[in-house]
Design a protein around this motif. Structure first.
Motif, PDB file in Angstrom:
ATOM      1  N   LYS A 122      -2.982  31.661  46.030  1.00 46.13           N
ATOM      2  CA  LYS A 122      -1.949  31.120  45.825  1.00 46.13           C
ATOM      3  C   LYS A 122      -1.506  30.079  46.919  1.00 46.13           C
ATOM      4  O   LYS A 122      -0.694  29.097  46.719  1.00 46.13           O
ATOM      5  N   LYS A 123      -1.592  30.687  48.295  1.00 46.48           N
ATOM      6  CA  LYS A 123      -1.297  29.950  49.398  1.00 46.48           C
ATOM      7  C   LYS A 123      -1.848  28.677  49.406  1.00 46.48           C
ATOM      8  O   LYS A 123      -1.187  27.655  49.638  1.00 46.48           O
ATOM      9  N   GLU A 124      -3.190  28.720  49.054  1.00 46.41           N
ATOM     10  CA  GLU A 124      -4.207  27.686  49.340  1.00 46.41           C
ATOM     11  C   GLU A 124      -3.798  26.814  48.024  1.00 46.41           C
ATOM     12  O   GLU A 124      -3.650  25.326  48.342  1.00 46.41           O
ATOM     13  N   TYR A 125      -3.917  26.801  46.881  1.00 45.29           N
ATOM     14  CA  TYR A 125      -3.943  26.091  45.875  1.00 45.29           C
ATOM     15  C   TYR A 125      -2.665  25.880  44.793  1.00 45.29           C
ATOM     16  O   TYR A 125      -2.420  25.194  44.145  1.00 45.29           O
ATOM     17  N   GLY A 126      -1.685  26.954  45.130  1.00 44.61           N
ATOM     18  CA  GLY A 126      -0.415  27.409  44.255  1.00 44.61           C
ATOM     19  C   GLY A 126       0.573  26.121  44.619  1.00 44.61           C
ATOM     20  O   GLY A 126       1.314  25.923  43.789  1.00 44.61           O
ATOM     21  N   GLY A 127       0.499  25.601  45.552  1.00 48.00           N
ATOM     22  CA  GLY A 127       1.486  24.357  45.939  1.00 48.00           C
ATOM     23  C   GLY A 127       0.920  22.955  45.357  1.00 48.00           C
ATOM     24  O   GLY A 127       1.710  22.096  45.226  1.00 48.00           O
ATOM     25  N   ARG A 128      -0.125  23.128  44.876  1.00 45.37           N
ATOM     26  CA  ARG A 128      -0.517  21.728  44.319  1.00 45.37           C
ATOM     27  C   ARG A 128       0.190  20.811  43.300  1.00 45.37           C
ATOM     28  O   ARG A 128       0.826  19.671  43.382  1.00 45.37           O
ATOM     29  N   ILE A 129       0.912  21.724  42.323  1.00 39.43           N
ATOM     30  CA  ILE A 129       1.625  21.168  41.311  1.00 39.43           C
ATOM     31  C   ILE A 129       3.086  20.541  41.972  1.00 39.43           C
ATOM     32  O   ILE A 129       3.596  19.726  41.160  1.00 39.43           O
ATOM     33  N   ILE A 130       3.483  21.373  42.998  1.00 39.33           N
ATOM     34  CA  ILE A 130       4.617  20.990  43.412  1.00 39.33           C
ATOM     35  C   ILE A 130       4.477  19.619  44.005  1.00 39.33           C
ATOM     36  O   ILE A 130       5.246  18.612  43.892  1.00 39.33           O
ATOM     37  N   GLY A 131       3.243  19.353  44.918  1.00 36.71           N
ATOM     38  CA  GLY A 131       3.169  18.153  45.317  1.00 36.71           C
ATOM     39  C   GLY A 131       3.048  17.173  44.592  1.00 36.71           C
ATOM     40  O   GLY A 131       3.531  16.042  44.430  1.00 36.71           O
ATOM     41  N   GLN A 132       2.479  17.294  43.244  1.00 36.27           N
ATOM     42  CA  GLN A 132       2.443  16.267  41.971  1.00 36.27           C
ATOM     43  C   GLN A 132       3.747  15.966  41.356  1.00 36.27           C
ATOM     44  O   GLN A 132       4.059  14.977  41.153  1.00 36.27           O
ATOM     45  N   LEU A 133       4.712  16.947  41.434  1.00 34.79           N
ATOM     46  CA  LEU A 133       6.102  17.032  40.934  1.00 34.79           C
ATOM     47  C   LEU A 133       6.683  15.997  41.866  1.00 34.79           C
ATOM     48  O   LEU A 133       7.561  15.118  41.288  1.00 34.79           O
ATOM     49  N   LYS A 134       6.442  15.904  43.163  1.00 30.33           N
ATOM     50  CA  LYS A 134       7.013  15.089  44.081  1.00 30.33           C
ATOM     51  C   LYS A 134       6.637  13.542  43.794  1.00 30.33           C
ATOM     52  O   LYS A 134       7.445  12.484  43.923  1.00 30.33           O
ATOM     53  N   ARG A 135       5.299  13.428  43.562  1.00 31.23           N
ATOM     54  CA  ARG A 135       5.000  12.068  43.262  1.00 31.23           C
ATOM     55  C   ARG A 135       5.649  11.553  41.879  1.00 31.23           C
ATOM     56  O   ARG A 135       5.781  10.265  41.892  1.00 31.23           O
ATOM     57  N   LEU A 136       5.867  12.488  41.123  1.00 32.59           N
ATOM     58  CA  LEU A 136       6.339  12.056  39.897  1.00 32.59           C
ATOM     59  C   LEU A 136       8.111  11.640  40.039  1.00 32.59           C
ATOM     60  O   LEU A 136       8.629  10.985  39.479  1.00 32.59           O
ATOM     61  N   GLY A 137       8.289  11.909  41.306  1.00 33.27           N
ATOM     62  CA  GLY A 137       9.825  11.383  41.865  1.00 33.27           C
ATOM     63  C   GLY A 137      10.941  12.613  41.584  1.00 33.27           C
ATOM     64  O   GLY A 137      11.904  12.135  41.672  1.00 33.27           O
ATOM     65  N   ALA A 138      10.622  13.936  41.228  1.00 39.84           N
ATOM     66  CA  ALA A 138      11.324  14.781  40.838  1.00 39.84           C
ATOM     67  C   ALA A 138      12.379  15.115  41.887  1.00 39.84           C
ATOM     68  O   ALA A 138      11.953  15.600  43.204  1.00 39.84           O
ATOM     69  N   SER A 139      13.526  15.125  41.690  1.00 38.21           N
ATOM     70  CA  SER A 139      14.702  15.236  42.607  1.00 38.21           C
ATOM     71  C   SER A 139      15.106  16.518  42.786  1.00 38.21           C
ATOM     72  O   SER A 139      16.436  16.941  42.777  1.00 38.21           O
TER      73      SER A 139
END
Length: 898
Positions: A122-139
């Motif tokens: 989880k620590k290693e891969y769990g954050g991937r989607i969060i990073g992707q949401l940021k690229r989407l511009g999610a505020s």
RNA sequence: GGGCGGAUAGCUCAGCUGGGAGAGCACAGCCCUUACAAGGCUGGGGUCACAGGUUCGAUCCCUGUUCCGCCUACCA
């Protein structure tokens, strides 16, 4: 000319990184309680930690971000809470698969070590989607990011579990549940997906104990379960069998006699043979029938958790048992069928399509399995949740989904919440080995609550992952603590999700919210469509039709991608996504970019718009565009209010491209070069104010490009905010609505179109500058056309224009008509093909004649004139008149042509 | 079996409370016109699935039919 210059094309990539970092640094995403301001709050549907951003998330998050950015700009205290879901079975499966590559299974590691591994993962891969949401511009307010298994949420889970247990709403019991033989766990009813499959129907005959010549034939799709039969059911009124009720049959392959019972619920007279084998431990219907008929015999257990037949079935013939024992269900089936055939019990087999339940995580065929599990008693929770929607305290958008919700809620069954996996919230129950008492507790126990024995074991099962997500709207705000956040932001304002988790998640949040907070978790539930591929198929890795949002973003830019999603979010229909669609909106982004470029080229660095946007120097076009702008502000605002995201997108697209760019920018080119400074200034004001307003209207949907341009505008044009995302969302100014001006622009615009039309059809190159003769249809048209003739000259590419009521079409001219005027285009240097012109005119006349026909017929209908609203009749009468004048003029031209 | 949604231009779809059928893409023609060729201008193309009904008037409302999706259900 200003010193501000933009590059020729919009380059999304660097722009996006720059501004997202800027917004984060300024803390614009963060919200704090502020009692003076009305809150607007949303919790994100937490994506699975295992997930990577797929297009469904992209749609979901984009729509939320649009709402959130809009509300923030509208000065509401806006909070969007992000987070991820531990996704019990899914995550455990992923980690198990990873371990399998190293030839390790979870039992090798043991529970503790395995869970450690999952946390590592989880620590290693769990954050991937969060990073992707940021690229989407999610505020999202990332400072408040939560995880369903973090300490706070785990406390909430335990509090809820124990409270419900104490209230008698959670119980443990042995029931028939759905068992996934691959995931090794129980599933709830809705975690089972039904699929139609071709199977076989086996007819087996059971001899009557009292007279072996009489046989009862039953039909079954699962012959291997016959060893566990406890009865044969027939319809009590069936003339074929009713005398047999009460007798017994000798169950083949066993030494067992089982009763023939009458059961009108289980048995359908029409189907099969009318006689049904009853196997309570392997079929939900049979389970219930067993309970009704012979409860003491209902529990013959056959399969263990590996879906193998165990040798503890009473009375199976020893040689049969020897063959069957320890075999997986599928294998056992073949063997049983073979044995039945050998011994003369199998009458026939038929092809038969029936639906099979499969695990929603791994697609294995699920097995009904009798086992001790934990359940939530849902009926008492469902009642208030139904009322909340009936009374409108929670509203679904679109409303139709409420029926789906009601349908499920009114027939709701108890919720099996225990899972025999390791990753999740371990159930806080302790079994005492000495006195057998179950202790359920908020804190970890070391001793039995009843007998104080230390000989206790904690339940090994964990909770259904949806148990913790059901608490999400309040657990993320600090519950069970009574926090200020909770008091201020709960209930949340809206929930944005897709229909496939209405049961899994939405319904359960409403139940839990009402039970524990005494208030609904959200006011509105916006249900958006499912995104499918071009062929309408659900996207999945196995089909290879997945569109990766990040690839789209890399290729076309986030804004274009987001705009596409919004544009296709029409309610009530699935979205078919394809890359070409995004390309169109990438072009739109570029169009905006270039319109801005034009605007910036036409002002000075220190430009400041006029305080009065419209003054005596404003041109008709200036007034027109500012008036149209107000209408668009209204359209966009009301579309946002009603979650009509596609309307938001299309009114902006339409206005920006086809009104602002196509018409206004062109129209303004004259007045922007006017020698009179005041005239220039008035047009610059309209040009700029419209652009700046457009950017703010567009910002929720296209956050990056709007920020990039907005930051380049002269300070005097953009108020006091330091970022467009915290600038105010536009409000329509009614004083700028100018219907008169909008009407005033019509004659020149229509006439321009007529002339362009002629040019197009006659193949006149844009470089040619012909003259035109305009004959207005009436005095009003003449006046307006004369006053706005420069618009026609420049937009239709003319060298000269002559306007007169009685002008004749000059020789060598081509003619067309708008409802304001008839225009003839003179082509001296080229001359025209008389025949072509005659054909063109006749075509146009034919077209109008058709209209005239339709309208005269309509207007000569007495019923229409009498019964239709007056306004409609008047409008149509006027139109008919206009058509007639138009036709007359065209016919004159035709005559002159000879 | 029950329920929901869809059927409109070659394709993908808009069309809100009934009043002369729209967009984008694709296609064809003319254009590197001083914001934009990721562009401009113009054009062709639809008995709005079928049959009835209500209405002065139906793509829109009602009924039925056909064909597609999807959800749901315990037909052995």
């Amino acid at each position: 000319m200003s010193g501000i210059e933009l590059q020729k094309a919009y380059e999304p990539k660097s722009v996006e990184e720059k501004w997202y970092a800027f917004w984060l640094e300024k803390g614009y995403f963060h919200a704090d309680v502020d009692a003076d301001n009305e809150p607007f709050s949303i919790v994100i549907p937490p994506p699975n930690v295992t997930g990577s951003l797929h297009i469904g998330h992209a749609l979901n998050s984009t729509l939320q971000d649009i709402l959130v950015r809009w509300m923030r700009m509208s000065r509401r205290n806006t909070l969007w809470i992000p987070g991820t879901d531990h996704a019990g079975i899914a995550t455990q499966n992923v980690v198990e698969r990873q371990l399998a590559k190293e030839h390790i299974n979870r039992y090798d590691l043991g529970r503790e070590k395995f869970i450690e591994k999952v946390w590592e993962w989880k620590k290693e891969y769990g954050g991937r989607i969060i990073g992707q949401l940021k690229r989407l511009g999610a505020s999202c307010d990332w400072q408040r990011e939560r995880f369903t298994m973090d300490d706070g949420l785990s406390r909430a889970v335990r509090e809820v579990f124990v409270t419900l247990y104490e209230e008698g709403l959670i119980y443990r019991g042995e029931r028939l549940i759905n068992w996934c033989p691959r995931c090794h766990t129980a599933l709830s009813d809705i975690e089972v997906e039904h699929e139609e499959e071709k199977g076989k129907l086996y007819y087996i005959s059971y001899p009557l104990s009292q007279d072996h010549n009489i046989r009862l034939t039953v039909a079954t799709t699962r012959p291997e379960t016959m060893l566990g039969d406890t009865a044969v059911a027939v319809h009590p009124l069936d003339p074929r069998y009713k005398d047999l009720v009460g007798k017994t049959v000798d169950l083949p392959l066993t030494n067992r006699k089982i009763p023939i019972v009458g059961d009108s619920i289980l048995v359908d007279l029409e189907f099969g043979t009318g006689a049904v084998k009853v196997t309570p431990a392997h079929d939900f219907n049979d389970y219930e029938a067993g309970q009704r008929q012979i409860p003491n015999l209902a529990r013959i257990k056959m399969l263990d958790d590996k879906a193998e037949i165990r040798p503890d079935i009473p009375d199976v013939l020893p040689d049969v048992l020897k063959q069957i024992a320890g075999k997986p269900a599928k294998k056992a089936r073949g063997m049983v069928v073979e044995l039945l055939q050998e011994r003369g019990y199998l009458m026939k087999t038929e092809n038969h399509a029936h639906s099979i339940g499969k695990c929603y995580r791994c697609k294995s065929v699920v097995e009904p399995y009798l086992s001790p599990q934990w359940f939530v008693k849902t009926a008492p929770l469902a009642g208030p949740a139904i009322k909340a929607v009936e009374s409108g305290r929670v509203q679904f958008v679109p409303k139709g989904w409420e029926n789906t919700y009601f349908d499920w809620m009114r027939n709701i069954k108890d919720w099996c919440i225990s899972r025999q996996i390791w990753w999740g919230h371990r159930i806080p129950a302790w079994y005492c080995d000495d006195c057998g008492t179950i202790t359920v507790s908020r804190t970890d126990r070391t001793a039995c609550a009843q007998c104080a024995s230390k000989n206790i074991r904690q339940e090994t099962d964990v909770l259904d992952t949806w148990f913790s997500s059901a608490l999400w709207p309040f657990s993320t705000l600090g519950w069970p603590e009574r926090t200020r956040d909770l008091a201020f932001y709960y209930p949340t304002s809206a929930l944005v999700t897709s229909f496939d988790i209405i049961f899994f998640w939405v319904a359960r949040m409403i139940m839990m919210g009402l039970h524990f907070m005494d208030e609904v978790p959200f006011r509105y539930v916006y249900i958006h469509a499912l995104v499918r591929d071009v062929e309408g198929q659900k996207m999945s890795k196995s089909r290879g039709n997945v569109i990766d949002p990040i690839v789209m973003i890399d290729q076309y830019g986030t804004d274009a991608f987001r705009f596409t999603l919004a544009a296709f979010a029409a309610q009530g229909r699935d979205i078919k996504m394809s890359a070409e669609r995004i390309e169109g909106y990438r072009n739109f982004a570029n169009k905006i970019w270039n319109a801005s470029r034009f605007a910036l080229m036409n002002i000075e660095d220190n430009f400041k718009p006029n305080a009065d946007l419209v003054n005596e120097y404003s041109t008709p076009a200036d007034k027109w565009i500012l008036s149209r702008l107000q209408a668009v502000i209204k359209e966009v605002s009301s579309a946002l209010t009603e979650y009509r995201f596609n309307d938001v997108a299309s009114s902006l697209y339409q206005f920006i491209w086809h009104e602002y760019c196509d018409w206004y920018v062109e129209l303004s080119k004259g007045s922007l070069k006017d020698e009179n400074h005041s005239v220039r200034k008035a047009s610059q004001t309209a040009l700029f104010v419209t652009l700046e307003t457009i950017l703010r209207l567009l910002h929720p949907t296209m956050p990056f490009i709007t920020e990039e341009i907005w930051q380049k505008l002269p300070a005097g044009t953009r108020g006091t905010a330091r970022s467009i995302m915290v600038s105010p969302f536009p409000k329509a100014d009614d004083t700028l609505i100018d219907i008169e001006s909008e009407r005033y622009m019509q004659p020149s615009m229509d006439t321009t179109l007529v002339i362009r039309n002629i040019r197009g059809e006659m193949n006149i190159p844009p470089s040619a500058r012909p003259e035109a003769v305009i004959r207005p249809q009436n005095e009003e048209a003449r006046k307006i056309l004369e006053e706005t003739q420069t618009y026609i000259t420049s937009l239709a590419g003319l060298s000269k224009i002559h306007i007169a009521m009685d002008a004749a079409a000059p020789p060598g001219s081509a003619t067309g008509a708008s409802s304001w005027a008839v225009a003839s285009l003179v082509l001296p240097e080229k001359g025209i093909d008389i025949n072509a012109e005659r054909d063109r005119l006749m075509k146009e006349i034919a077209k109008i004649s058709k209209d005239i026909d339709v309208f005269s017929r309509k207007l000569s209908n007495k019923d229409f004139v009498d019964k239709a609203p007056k306004a409609v009749v008047e409008k149509d009468t006027l139109k008919l008149e206009e058509f007639k004048v138009k036709r007359d003029k065209l016919e004159q031209s035709l005559k002159i042509l000879g």
